[in-house]
Motif scaffolding. Structure first.
Motif, PDB file in Angstrom:
ATOM      1  N   VAL A  25      11.423 -25.768  18.881  1.00 29.53           N
ATOM      2  CA  VAL A  25      11.031 -24.483  19.523  1.00 29.53           C
ATOM      3  C   VAL A  25       9.633 -25.398  19.911  1.00 29.53           C
ATOM      4  O   VAL A  25       9.151 -26.261  20.015  1.00 29.53           O
ATOM      5  N   LEU A  26      10.053 -25.186  21.832  1.00 28.35           N
ATOM      6  CA  LEU A  26       8.733 -26.141  23.044  1.00 28.35           C
ATOM      7  C   LEU A  26       7.951 -25.524  23.466  1.00 28.35           C
ATOM      8  O   LEU A  26       6.942 -25.908  23.418  1.00 28.35           O
ATOM      9  N   SER A  52      10.261 -20.761  24.665  1.00 25.91           N
ATOM     10  CA  SER A  52      11.217 -21.702  24.501  1.00 25.91           C
ATOM     11  C   SER A  52      11.772 -22.485  23.524  1.00 25.91           C
ATOM     12  O   SER A  52      10.908 -22.332  22.596  1.00 25.91           O
ATOM     13  N   PHE A  53      12.990 -22.355  23.277  1.00 26.46           N
ATOM     14  CA  PHE A  53      13.226 -23.403  22.342  1.00 26.46           C
ATOM     15  C   PHE A  53      14.806 -24.056  22.794  1.00 26.46           C
ATOM     16  O   PHE A  53      15.366 -23.482  23.339  1.00 26.46           O
ATOM     17  N   ALA A  54      15.706 -25.341  22.281  1.00 29.70           N
ATOM     18  CA  ALA A  54      16.340 -25.675  22.135  1.00 29.70           C
ATOM     19  C   ALA A  54      17.187 -26.560  21.489  1.00 29.70           C
ATOM     20  O   ALA A  54      16.553 -26.768  20.315  1.00 29.70           O
ATOM     21  N   VAL A  57       6.499 -31.832  21.650  1.00 31.32           N
ATOM     22  CA  VAL A  57       6.110 -29.692  21.674  1.00 31.32           C
ATOM     23  C   VAL A  57       4.986 -29.425  21.278  1.00 31.32           C
ATOM     24  O   VAL A  57       4.225 -30.099  19.843  1.00 31.32           O
ATOM     25  N   LEU A  93      10.348 -15.047  20.547  1.00 34.74           N
ATOM     26  CA  LEU A  93      11.553 -15.915  20.475  1.00 34.74           C
ATOM     27  C   LEU A  93      12.654 -15.447  19.617  1.00 34.74           C
ATOM     28  O   LEU A  93      13.692 -15.797  19.904  1.00 34.74           O
ATOM     29  N   MET A 149      17.363 -13.759  23.379  1.00 34.88           N
ATOM     30  CA  MET A 149      17.474 -15.353  23.044  1.00 34.88           C
ATOM     31  C   MET A 149      18.320 -15.580  21.860  1.00 34.88           C
ATOM     32  O   MET A 149      18.663 -16.836  22.078  1.00 34.88           O
TER      33      MET A 149
END
Lengths: 401, 72
Positions: free
Chosen positions: A221-222, A226-228, B19, B30, B35
């Motif tokens: 989780v950024l 957002s997350f990657a 982060v 999220l 998402m």
């Protein structure tokens, strides 16, 4: 006061996230290729049931009806082979795809009778899948899956297991490890590959192949929006990996003969997948992805994609997607006006093993009739540099119960 | 540089990113279906994966559980 507000918000979100996600979804795919090639009609269903907050069962089922024609080499002078020259007449009854003894060769073929065109195909596929998810007290997840896919010439059985482990108390970082195994029972025309059955009778024999998938992923989780995720995968395969419906021409310049293609009996592939998800606004999101693939058949591919979701009205969400694909050819693939194979061990003219690029565009919409009932429709256009062009629609509904 | 290390490089880079520590009550966006990779429509993703598998020479990368499209 501030603390109580935060606690209330946390509880509200927790309650929202823990509510049962029970639904049934019914979808229908209609896929159509240009130039009279493949048409597919495929209704599907999905049922998802939560048992408390720790266990979920998900079932899917699909029925594929495939008809049309697929290109390969054939003997234009043969009328008894079950091969029809392109294009098949519209409305004509198409023969059921049957095992054709391509690899028998049937003796020399005159060069003028070596042709490349479409053979008729009619196929049915029934597929069922079951996925069980268990969440532990730490909220780590274990997923166990089973799949069956049954066709006239292929029985497929699959088992899979995947474990996701959170690395930190806030659950912002996780690793996932998974493995699956597919067993294929391929119905193959008797011939050089199928010792033990009578090649001259035109009969067939089941030959197995084994397909493994090992994958590890790291997600991060950024930000609150957002997350990657980065994944690596390894795909070893062994057994009969040849396509029994694809032919090549050997000895074209001397005594041409049309025979079944032949591929190696092992394939080792691997790659990496990178994904990024961003909630651009409270209503819109962006997905970016890229996959790199390589294998020991010398095939490499790059697949970037982008997707956008936007809830433009309270009851209407639209989506748009673009996917690009480019691959190199397998080492033993030959692309020409006629194949020039002689005695090479491996030979294929399957365009899926050629060097080509492709793109796909998708536009879709989901409309909420009620809070618990939504309808969806999407249209996609897919096109390859091999001249394959296709479009398909997916439509259906989801009911939450 | 060996190929296995090239595969692991993105993972290592990502794991080293600095982060924000996002709290559970900040994750409403999220957790939204929009998402997810399939936008909340698993069957649509299965259809697409099956088409890609049927028309292209490569595959993989979408996970293992549930078996994806049951492709052959």
């Amino acid at each position: 006061m501030q603390l109580s507000r935060i606690s209330f918000a946390a509880c509200a979100l927790l309650a929202a996230s823990l509510h049962a996600d029970d639904y049934v979804s019914v979808q229908y795919l209609h896929y159509d290729e240009a130039d009279g090639r493949i048409t597919v009609s495929a209704p599907s269903f999905e049922i998802n049931v939560d048992f408390g907050v720790d266990d979920t069962l998900n079932f899917t089922g699909t029925y594929d009806a495939i008809s049309g024609a697929s290109p390969t080499y054939y003997d234009a002078s043969s009328s008894a082979s079950g091969i029809a020259e392109k294009p098949a007449s519209p409305g004509a009854a198409r023969p059921r795809k049957a095992p054709i003894s391509y690899d028998l060769g049937r003796g020399p073929v005159s060069r003028e009778n070596v042709a490349f065109g479409n053979i008729d195909i009619s196929e049915r596929r029934n597929a069922l899948g079951a996925l069980y998810t268990h969440r532990f007290g730490s909220r780590d997840e274990l997923r166990l899956g089973l799949n069956w896919s049954l066709e006239y010439d292929l029985y497929l059985y699959e088992g899979s297991a995947e474990y996701m482990h959170y690395l930190d108390p806030s659950k912002n970082r996780a690793v996932t490890f998974g493995a699956s195994y597919q067993y294929h029972a391929n119905l193959v025309p008797c011939g050089p590959y199928s010792s033990g059955c009578d090649a001259s009778s035109g009969s067939s024999k089941q030959i197995a192949s084994h397909h493994y998938n090992l994958q590890a992923a790291y997600s991060q989780v950024l930000s609150p929006r957002s997350f990657a995720k980065a994944s690596v995968f390894y795909l070893p395969e062994t057994g009969y990996l040849t396509n029994s419906y694809k032919n090549v021409v050997r000895h074209y310049d001397t005594a041409p003969v049309i025979v079944n293609e032949r591929r190696p009996d092992t394939r080792h592939a691997g790659g990496v997948m990178l994904e990024y998800f961003d909630a651009l606004t409270p209503e819109a999101s962006l997905h970016l992805g890229y996959r790199y693939y390589l294998d020991d058949w010398k095939v490499r591919s790059h697949t970037p994609y982008i997707k956008l979701f936007d809830r433009i009205l309270p009851k209407l969400r639209i989506e748009a997607g673009y996917r690009y694909y480019v691959q190199s050819a397998a080492a033993y693939f030959y692309s020409g006006s006629r194949d020039t194979f002689t005695d090479e061990r491996y030979a294929s003219s399957d365009e899926r093993l050629s060097a080509f690029n492709a793109y796909e565009t998708t536009l879709g919409a989901t409309y909420w009739l009620r809070r618990d009932l939504r309808l969806n429709f999407s249209y996609s256009h897919y096109e390859q540099s091999t001249r394959l062009r296709a479009h398909y629609i997916v439509t259906g509904f989801r009911y939450d119960f | 540089m060996s190929r296995p290390f090239l595969f692991l490089l993105p993972v290592l880079v990502l794991s080293g990113c600095s982060v924000k520590d996002v709290k559970p009550w900040e994750k409403e966006d999220l957790a939204s279906p929009r998402m997810q990779r399939d936008g909340g429509n698993k069957l649509m993703r299965q259809y697409q994966e099956h088409i890609y598998f049927s028309k292209e020479g490569t595959k993989g990368g979408i996970g293992v559980a549930g078996g994806g499209c049951g492709c052959n």
